[in-house]
Scaffold this active site. Structure first.
Site, PDB file in Angstrom:
ATOM      1  N   LYS A 111      11.694  -8.554   6.013  1.00 64.67           N
ATOM      2  CA  LYS A 111      10.648  -9.525   5.741  1.00 64.67           C
ATOM      3  C   LYS A 111       9.498  -8.790   5.064  1.00 64.67           C
ATOM      4  O   LYS A 111       8.897  -7.885   5.643  1.00 64.67           O
ATOM      5  CB  LYS A 111      10.181 -10.192   7.031  1.00 64.67           C
ATOM      6  CG  LYS A 111       9.040 -11.169   6.781  1.00 64.67           C
ATOM      7  CD  LYS A 111       8.682 -11.947   8.020  1.00 64.67           C
ATOM      8  CE  LYS A 111       7.480 -12.841   7.731  1.00 64.67           C
ATOM      9  NZ  LYS A 111       7.068 -13.599   8.914  1.00 64.67           N
TER      10      LYS A 111
ATOM     11  N   LYS B  70      13.778 -12.137   3.394  1.00 66.60           N
ATOM     12  CA  LYS B  70      12.710 -13.086   3.132  1.00 66.60           C
ATOM     13  C   LYS B  70      11.580 -12.415   2.370  1.00 66.60           C
ATOM     14  O   LYS B  70      11.140 -11.341   2.804  1.00 66.60           O
ATOM     15  CB  LYS B  70      12.209 -13.600   4.480  1.00 66.60           C
ATOM     16  CG  LYS B  70      10.973 -14.437   4.430  1.00 66.60           C
ATOM     17  CD  LYS B  70      10.576 -14.800   5.823  1.00 66.60           C
ATOM     18  CE  LYS B  70       9.286 -15.598   5.757  1.00 66.60           C
ATOM     19  NZ  LYS B  70       8.788 -15.912   7.055  1.00 66.60           N
TER      20      LYS B  70
END
Ligand code: PBG
Ligand code: ZN
Length: 325
Positions: free
Chosen positions: A197, A250
């Site tokens: 992330k 992500k």
């Protein structure tokens, strides 16, 4: 002999039937997960201005939306709770009576085993400072945060979450949750790890929807530097070792290299989160007539699948599922 081409790649592109038969990547509603927001204490669903078509839901509208998504064949929903009251430790996040647990229970009651109920696990929507963990001065205290996450995971599993998805990027979070869930009797609760992330500029609209913007500083001391690739592989190796059932990258579109590498290297079920900024950029251009919403959406989702995503978390889920029907 004239030199006519022997190999003609265009042969396989001539008709829709040929193109479809030889397509390497398919997009199906079952590959999609819809993020949903439930907010405590609002009388009616509230549209999120920066995300056309996305709402902060009431418990009632949340369940209705989940029902429609399941009806269209979407595989699951990823829930974010927005509490009415925040404090420094984000106590509402793990409260059995808190809005997120009530949302999870309502979703589970509606969906049963028809679609997956996934709980985002983080503190930023619940803390008054908007950081993803508890603070020691201005610094997010990793290990104190893990203690908070463990309690939240058990509360989420108890409320009915099939899957918990820790998004705070604390070191050791997957292992801590696995132990806590197992000890509490939730050995079958799946962990979908937000593995890679990045500290991205593309989360802005989400922070409107989830009301979780950091009140000072940024998240760069815990989320990954967009410049780094190898670091993502190290993060993935740790999550695998700690017992992650599935990995997630992500944002999605700007990190397809990372997605492909993680899929190839670890061979675990792999998800990608097509985040709010990706959604809002596309929708803004579409609303101005500058791009075609349907074509751009399906191309984006296909590209994410092509790069290795088994599942795509996307705000386009409902419309895409409709288009794919
Ligand atoms: C919070 C969280 C964020 C997103 C998912 N969980 C924002 C952030 O880290 O600041 C972003 C999702 C999106 O932009 O759609 N841990
Ligand atoms: Zn967070």
């Amino acid at each position: 002999m004239t030199s006519l081409p022997l190999r003609r790649p265009r042969r396989l592109r001539r008709t829709p039937a040929l193109r479809s038969a030889f397509a390497e990547t398919r997009l199906e509603p079952s590959r999609l997960i819809a993020p949903l927001f439930v907010k405590e204490g609002i009388p009616a669903p509230a549209p999120v201005a920066s995300m056309p078509g996305v709402y902060q839901h009431t418990l009632e509208s949340l369940v209705k939306e989940a029902r429609e998504l399941a009806g269209r064949g979407v595989s699951g929903v990823l829930l974010f709770g927005v509490p009415a009251h925040k404090d420094s430790s984000g106590s509402q996040a793990g409260d059995p009576e808190g809005i997120s647990q009530r949302g999870l229970a309502a979703l589970k009651a509606e969906l049963g085993d028809e679609a997956l109920v996934i709980a985002d696990l983080c503190l930023c929507e619940y803390t008054n400072h908007g950081h993803c963990g508890v603070l020691d001065g201005d610094y997010v205290d990793n290990d104190a945060t893990l203690d908070r996450y463990k309690r939240i995971a058990v509360a989420q599993a108890h409320a009915g979450a099939d899957i918990v998805a820790p998004s705070g990027m604390m070191d050791g979070q997957v292992g801590a949750l696995r132990t806590a869930l197992d000890e509490a009797g939730y050995a079958d609760t799946v962990i979908l790890a937000y593995t890679a992330k990045y500290a991205s500029s593309l989360y802005g609209p989400f922070r409107d929807a989830a009301e979780g913007a950091p009140q000072f500083g940024d998240r760069r001391s815990y989320q990954q530097d967009p410049a780094n690739f190898e670091e993502a592989l190290r993060e993935a190796a740790l999550d695998v070792a700690e017992g992650a059932d599935a990995l997630m990258v992500k944002p999605a579109s700007h990190y397809l290299d990372v997605l492909r590498a993680i899929k190839d290297r670890f061979g675990l079920p792999t998800a990608a989160y097509n985040v709010s900024g990706e959604y809002s950029m596309l929708m803004a251009a579409a609303q101005r007539g500058w791009i075609d919403e349907r074509a751009a959406t399906l191309e984006t989702l296909t590209a994410i699948r092509r790069a290795g995503a088994d599942l795509i978390v996307t705000y386009h889920a409902k419309k895409a599922a409709e288009w794919l029907a």
